[in-house]
Design a protein around this motif. Structure first.
Motif, short mmCIF file in Angstrom:
data_model
loop_
_atom_site.label_atom_id
_atom_site.label_comp_id
_atom_site.label_asym_id
_atom_site.label_seq_id
_atom_site.Cartn_x
_atom_site.Cartn_y
_atom_site.Cartn_z
N TRP A 86 -7.11 17.62 10.48
CA TRP A 86 -6.32 16.86 11.46
C TRP A 86 -4.85 16.81 11.08
O TRP A 86 -3.97 17.01 11.92
N ILE A 87 -4.56 16.58 9.80
CA ILE A 87 -3.17 16.55 9.32
C ILE A 87 -2.52 17.91 9.48
O ILE A 87 -1.36 18.03 9.91
N LEU A 90 -1.56 18.53 13.05
CA LEU A 90 -0.34 17.83 13.43
C LEU A 90 0.91 18.57 12.94
O LEU A 90 1.89 18.72 13.67
N LYS A 94 3.88 21.10 15.25
CA LYS A 94 5.33 20.89 15.29
C LYS A 94 6.11 22.19 15.20
O LYS A 94 7.24 22.28 15.66
N THR A 111 -2.79 27.12 15.60
CA THR A 111 -3.40 25.83 15.24
C THR A 111 -4.91 25.90 15.42
O THR A 111 -5.67 25.34 14.63
N GLY A 159 -7.16 17.18 20.13
CA GLY A 159 -6.79 16.19 21.12
C GLY A 159 -7.43 16.38 22.47
O GLY A 159 -6.94 15.84 23.47
#
Length: 330
Positions: A86-87, A90, A94, A111, A159
């Protein structure tokens, strides 16, 4: 010829050697098993039934008194693995959002590829390694970790959990063999002793079958990036897993290393996610190739470093015990 002793000298040898032989056969003679058919075909494609029996035996080997340890171990590894993925999602979002790097050395990286390779542990590989290097309770930690299987966790991390659906009966199907063995083993001590003997015996058979589902040529398709990608998965997930295994799971870190692999089911995740979320479709093929390479790299490397780590961890534990005795004597 002392074949067994030579295999055992190789870190993770009972897992690595049969797996490599199976992958080599599948790469050079991909249709040989189907041509021969019968029991030979069953041996090369029997990963699921072999693991099903293995899980029954594993469940039988765990006593009622140690159930809390199993839940603590599996919960720690599950949360850490998914949390790291999950990290990473994120952070990667970006840089290139939900898309894919189009050019340069990292072309094809996305990703989707990162999450799919990180959030699912090869629980069969983990359980086999812990059956050889860990405790029965650590090996049994695969039960809760199987929640990672399938695209559900990947969808949640990306998500889009509202699009994915989770069928509870599939989870029951995963844990039922283990539960049956667990009940039988705790009802009758003789059953526990009988079934426990099969745990180490079945490891090379599972490894050989798993190897026959892998083609070594997939590494050539992704090139150096695929190899680096697989090694990075081990490092990025392995370090946090070792730390949490020691601090929360109360282990020596071996279970953390053993859980740093990519699951075989993860190879199908990019395409499954793309079917549910069309915007991922353009880079699902590249993600699939990278995840497949990560599966091969981690399946080969994780058993080796787990064996090396376990050996040093035992030496370290012995040193600590000797120091404690010396301090008590003083």
């Amino acid at each position: 010829m002392k074949i067994m002793k030579r295999v055992e000298k190789i870190p993770g040898g009972l897992m690595v050697v049969p797996l490599f032989i199976g992958a080599l056969i599948n790469t050079i003679f991909p249709s040989l098993a189907e041509y021969l058919g019968s029991f030979t075909l069953g041996l090369t494609t029997g990963t699921t039934p072999i693991l099903a029996v293995w899980f029954v035996c594993l469940g039988a080997s765990i006593s009622l008194k140690s159930t809390g340890v199993v839940l603590r171990k599996s919960g720690t590894l599950l949360v850490t693995k998914v949390g790291v993925a999950w990290i990473v999602a994120l952070l990667s979002a970006k840089f290139w959002g939900n898309g894919m790097i189009e050019s340069g050395f990292f072309a094809g990286l996305s990703t989707l590829a990162l999450v799919a390779a990180m959030d699912m542990t090869n629980t069969g590989l983990y359980a086999s390694l812990m059956g050889q290097y860990g405790t029965k309770e650590e090996a049994g930690a695969f039960v809760l970790m199987n929640i990672e299987s399938g695209p559900l966790m990947t969808m949640i991390i990306l998500g889009t959990a509202g699009i994915a659906s989770f069928e509870p009966h599939l989870l029951i199907g995963i844990v039922l063999p283990f539960i049956i063995g667990y009940i039988l083993g705790n009802l009758d001590e003789d059953i526990r002793k009988f079934l426990s003997q099969a745990i180490p015996v079945m490891i090379p058979f599972f490894a050989f079958s798993l190897g026959n589902s892998i083609k070594l040529t997939v590494i050539l398709e992704t090139g150096l990036l695929g190899i680096v990608f697989g090694l990075a998965i081990i490092v990025v997930t392995g370090i946090p897993l070792i730390i949490t295994d020691i601090l929360v799971g109360k282990g020596n870190g071996t279970a953390g290393i053993a859980a740093s692999s990519t699951a075989g089911a993860a190879v199908a995740t990019p395409l499954l996610v793309a079917n549910m979320v069309p915007e991922f479709a353009p880079f699902a093929p590249a993600a699939t190739a990278l995840v497949a390479t990560s599966l091969i790299v981690t399946a080969i490397v994780v058993p080796i470093i787990t064996g090396l780590y376990a050996k040093n961890a035992k030496s370290f534990s012995s040193l600590n015990r000797n120091e404690d005795k010396g301090n008590m004597a003083v």
